[in-house]
Structures are given as C-alpha cells and as structure tokens.
Design a protein around this motif. Structure first.
Motif, PDB file in Angstrom:
ATOM      1  N   LYS A   1       0.835  -1.195   0.000  1.00  0.00           N
ATOM      2  CA  LYS A   1       0.000   0.000   0.000  1.00  0.00           C
ATOM      3  C   LYS A   1       0.871   1.247   0.000  1.00  0.00           C
ATOM      4  CE  LYS A   1      -2.974  -1.775   2.875  1.00  0.00           C
ATOM      5  NZ  LYS A   1      -3.694  -2.007   4.121  1.00  0.00           N
ATOM      6  N   ASN A   2       2.096   1.056   0.477  1.00  0.00           N
ATOM      7  CA  ASN A   2       3.047   2.164   0.575  1.00  0.00           C
ATOM      8  C   ASN A   2       4.314   1.741  -0.170  1.00  0.00           C
ATOM      9  OD1 ASN A   2       4.294   4.497   1.393  1.00  0.00           O
ATOM     10  ND2 ASN A   2       4.805   3.717   3.448  1.00  0.00           N
ATOM     11  N   PRO A   3       4.231   1.673  -1.498  1.00  0.00           N
ATOM     12  CA  PRO A   3       5.286   0.988  -2.259  1.00  0.00           C
ATOM     13  C   PRO A   3       6.534   1.837  -2.506  1.00  0.00           C
ATOM     14  CG  PRO A   3       3.477   1.653  -3.705  1.00  0.00           C
ATOM     15  CD  PRO A   3       3.136   2.143  -2.338  1.00  0.00           C
ATOM     16  N   PRO A   4       7.668   1.441  -1.950  1.00  0.00           N
ATOM     17  CA  PRO A   4       8.910   2.191  -2.158  1.00  0.00           C
ATOM     18  C   PRO A   4       9.323   2.227  -3.626  1.00  0.00           C
ATOM     19  CG  PRO A   4       9.298   0.204  -0.820  1.00  0.00           C
ATOM     20  CD  PRO A   4       7.848   0.272  -1.073  1.00  0.00           C
ATOM     21  N   CYS A   5       8.983   1.214  -4.390  1.00  0.00           N
ATOM     22  CA  CYS A   5       9.363   1.158  -5.804  1.00  0.00           C
ATOM     23  C   CYS A   5       8.710   2.287  -6.598  1.00  0.00           C
ATOM     24  CB  CYS A   5       8.972  -0.196  -6.392  1.00  0.00           C
ATOM     25  SG  CYS A   5       7.237  -0.626  -6.134  1.00  0.00           S
ATOM     26  N   VAL A   6       7.427   2.535  -6.272  1.00  0.00           N
ATOM     27  CA  VAL A   6       6.684   3.568  -6.998  1.00  0.00           C
ATOM     28  C   VAL A   6       7.292   4.941  -6.736  1.00  0.00           C
ATOM     29  CG1 VAL A   6       4.458   4.770  -7.087  1.00  0.00           C
ATOM     30  CG2 VAL A   6       4.530   2.259  -7.131  1.00  0.00           C
ATOM     31  N   LYS A   7       7.659   5.149  -5.448  1.00  0.00           N
ATOM     32  CA  LYS A   7       8.258   6.436  -5.092  1.00  0.00           C
ATOM     33  C   LYS A   7       9.622   6.609  -5.749  1.00  0.00           C
ATOM     34  CE  LYS A   7       6.253   6.295  -0.592  1.00  0.00           C
ATOM     35  NZ  LYS A   7       6.680   5.845   0.713  1.00  0.00           N
TER      36      LYS A   7
END
Lengths: 184, 292
Positions: free
Chosen positions: B151-157
């Motif tokens: 839900k809090n994806p480091p990859c997306v950031k």
C-alpha cells in the motif's frame, strides 16, 4: 479387473449436467451443490461445484459385488480383494465399517448411522476434523478454482487425502531457478 | 526504436524533423506514445490494435491485449498458508507460463525460500536454490515470495519517470513502454520482487499465452522491469490468479479485501497473520498465515 460401472457413470454425469443446464436456463441462482452455499456481500448466494469423488472405475458401484456377498465385520487382513488398501489413519481404533456402510456398500455413514454418499464424504471427515471442515467450507483449507467473484470449483478432502492413509504425499519439486551468471 | 535509445540519439542530432523523416510511422507512434495513464480511450484503443498486430505477427497466433479497467469497489489481497506450502515450485512455473516471462534469460516472479523450522522466518538462512528429491524436506518450511503489492510501495516512489504506479484495485503495475530501465525501483524493493530483462527475452511461440493485458503479461522487450501483477489479465475478469489454481495443496488464497465473507477476509479475521518486513512500513497486501 473388470471395469464395473464404466457405463452408468457417464449417464449420471450427463443427467447432472442436463439438470444443471435447466437450472441455469431458468435463471435459478442459488444452486446448492452438496449443500455448500456461500453468502456474498450483496446477500446473493454463490454456488460451488465439486468434481466427482476420485473413485476408480474398477470399484464402483461397490454393490456390483457386495450386493450378493456376505457381510464380514471381522477385522482381518483382506486377501481376496482390496489387498491394496492399507489403513494408516488412526488404524488401531478404526475398521472399514466405521466409515463404509455394511448393508449399502455404495454409501458411507456417520457415527450416528446417517447414510451419506461418496459425493458428500467431507461430512464424514468433518465428524472428527471439525475445524478443518469449517476452514474448508470457508475456502481456506483445500483449494478453490474458478472466479474469486463468482462460480467456484472445490476439491473434496478425498481428492487430496486418501481416506485410508490421509497423510499428504511428498513430491518431487520443480527445478530450482538458475543462479545468476553470464548475461547473454 | 525505443525511447531511451532515441533519447540518446536525440542528444546528438536534436532534430525532430529528422526523426519524423527517417523513422517508420509505427515506431514513431510508439515513441510518441504518452504514458498509459494520460492516454484517452481512443488512443488506448489505437495502441492496443497496434500491439495485437505486432504480437500476432511475431508469435504466429492471434494475440489479444486487454486494457480492462479495475472492477469498482475492489481492493485485492492475497494470503499464503505457511503451514500448508510444501515447496513444490508448481506456482513458479505456472506463473512463468501464464505471464509470458522470458525462459532464457530466465525470469521468475516467485522465489520459493526454504527455511529451517527452528530458525523461523529468518532471511539470513533462506535458500531459494534448494534441490531436493522430495519436499517437504525434514525440519524445513517454505516461503514463496513475490511482489507484496504494498500500500506504501517504495518502488513507486523511487521511479524517476512515473512508469510504475498503484492502480485503484491496489495492483502495482509497470508501463513497459514508459520504463527507461534504470532499475531504481529494483533497488528500492525490499522483497527482491522486481526483475529486469538484461537480455533479449526468449519466449517460444508455442508456449506464449496469447490472452494478455496491457499492464500485465503482454510480451516485454529487453531493458524493462517487470513483476507480479496478481495476474491482472485474469483477476480483472473475476478469475483467480494462476498460482492460486496450480497450487496442489491449496495454500494460496485471493480475493477482495472489501468484500465481507470473502476467503481473504475470513483469513484476516480468523487466522494468525504475518507480513514480511513489517518494520519498513511498506504495508503489503500479501499476507502469510498459519492455517493449522
């Protein structure tokens, strides 16, 4: 071994399919397969199909032989037939007729004597494995296939566990991944 | 020509006129394509048609590429029964077939870890290359790991170009046309769930799955990152992911977290559940539970 029952089963299956198609055509939604029904959020009922029990054609219907046979309740080594069946399931306390019905060999029975068909063998298992049956009905123990938001198929306990020797069989795993090496 | 190669070329010539003059129309369209989320319905339809034709020709059989949108009021969750999994790896190869991963170089979305029962979930002692005659192996248990759909994806950031994002149904996806192959997302992922096409993917025609989704299992090119999408091409049609269906022991569960009474909700409400690397606050929607 002669193949008993290889004629009658397809007919039964055909009938089941026909009946099912009629139900579908008439728009009947809550079809109960083996009495397993699920409520969804919207209150509608989703049915679950269970494939036929994994009985071998060589044995079924059992009454082909047993209808004219003496019932022998004695606990013994079976030599004439069924010598491939080895009980490894709480065997010290158990014998065939705890599960199979002596008078109607095509049926199973519960401890209270209620007859149940092989299609509903999970009811038999559930007598002693209550929590597992509950999880199975909720879709947690065992496997569902089909649609997460619609029609599902379910395996019976007997599809994964041999009732006579229910420990899950070990298997050879698929090959490990290749270790990272040269890039082509 | 790919966007990144062109960007390099453009650096040298910096001439749009030259581009339109010497690059074939198809490639020009592919290059000028916007990122998936800013495309109009008509544009999507056009791109899909182009891709379908391209794949159909390449693999010699009719391909479909869906752009099916999320089902409203759906948030997907996944649960895996640690007490049931026997480490047979059927999920690994079922996934490869369904999702058209490269066979050589080999790309797997699922890594099955073998762990010691005594040590518990301890990644220091995990072995993904175990090679046993029979499983489960005495004293061991198994932990299949793929994208945790955080839900809090480091990859997306981490992605510098916005080529990976979370869909409304919770699936973290990659736009393979927009990915520049920088692999920052891979470094950011604490689960090693993202895979990079270092080489030209090899997918034999006879094994290719022609039923695809734009954000999922459509064939990829060299130089892009990919990962598990919960089989977006299946789950948006209401079907279970492939790994759920091929698991012989029934350890894999999938459903809508918003639907009361669903299998996934039952697990969250009734079973002991763990998530991996909770301390990183990635908030996975992939849960591990003990069914026993």
């Amino acid at each position: 071994m002669k193949r008993f029952g290889s004629k009658s089963r397809p007919i039964l299956q055909g009938l089941a399919i026909l009946l099912f198609s009629i139900l579908l055509l008439t728009g009947y939604q809550a079809v109960a397969f083996n009495g397993i029904l699920q409520q969804t959020k919207t209150g509608e009922q989703v049915d679950i199909q269970v494939p036929p029990p994994p009985l071998s054609e060589d044995y079924y219907p059992c009454t082909m032989c047993h209808a004219d046979m003496e019932v022998n309740l004695e606990r013994r080594e079976l030599v004439e037939f069924h010598d491939d069946i080895v009980l490894k399931h709480d065997e010290e306390n158990r014998w065939c007729m705890d599960c199979h019905d002596a008078n109607n060999r095509d049926m199973l029975h519960t401890a209270s004597g209620q007859l149940i068909s092989f299609e509903e063998s999970y009811k038999l298992c559930g007598q002693c494995h209550g929590p597992k049956l509950r999880d199975w009905k909720a879709g947690i123990h065992g496997r569902r296939t089909g649609k997460w938001n619609g029609r599902k198929e379910y395996l019976l306990c007997a599809h994964c566990h041999d009732p006579h020797s229910p420990e899950y069989q070990k298997m050879k795993p698929e090959p490990p991944p290749k270790k990272p090496g040269k890039i082509k | 020509m790919k966007r990144r190669t062109f960007l390099k070329a453009a650096g040298i010539t910096s001439s749009a006129a030259l581009f339109s003059a010497c690059v074939p129309k198809e490639a020009r369209e592919a290059f000028l394509q916007k990122d998936f989320r800013s495309l109009s319905k008509d544009e999507v339809a056009g791109i899909i048609k182009r891709l379908e034709a391209q794949y159909t020709q390449k693999f010699g059989k009719p391909f479909s590429v869906s752009a099916k949108e999320p089902i409203p009021e759906t948030s997907f969750g996944y649960a895996l029964d640690i007490s049931r999994c026997i480490g047979c790896r059927k999920c690994v190869y079922g996934c490869v077939k369904e999702n058209n991963q490269s066979r050589d170089p080999q790309i797997h979305y699922i890594q099955v870890l073998e762990l010691e029962k005594e040590k518990g979930i301890d990644f220091m002692h995990a072995d993904m290359y175990y090679d046993r005659d029979e499983v489960p192996h005495e004293g061991h248990f198994y932990l299949p790991v793929a994208c945790q759909q955080c839900k809090n994806p480091p990859c997306v950031k981490a992605c510098p170009v916005g080529a990976t994002w979370t869909e409304p149904d919770g699936i973290v996806v990659v736009d393979y046309d927009w990915c520049i192959g920088c692999r920052t997302c891979m470094a950011a992922c604490p689960y090693d769930a993202r895979q990079f096409n270092w080489g030209k993917p090899h997918l034999p025609s006879e094994e290719a799955n022609p039923t695809t989704h734009f954000l999922g299992n459509r064939p990829r090119d060299k130089g892009v990152v990919e990962k598990c999408t919960f089989c977006i091409q299946r789950v948006r049609e209401g079907r279970y992911p492939e790994c759920v269906e091929v698991c012989p022991v029934g350890a894999r569960k999938f459903g809508n977290l918003l639907e009361e009474g669903s299998e996934i909700r039952y697990i969250l409400e009734n079973k002991r559940v763990v998530i991996l690397k909770e301390e990183l606050n990635t908030q996975p929607k992939f849960y591990y539970f003990y069914g026993t």
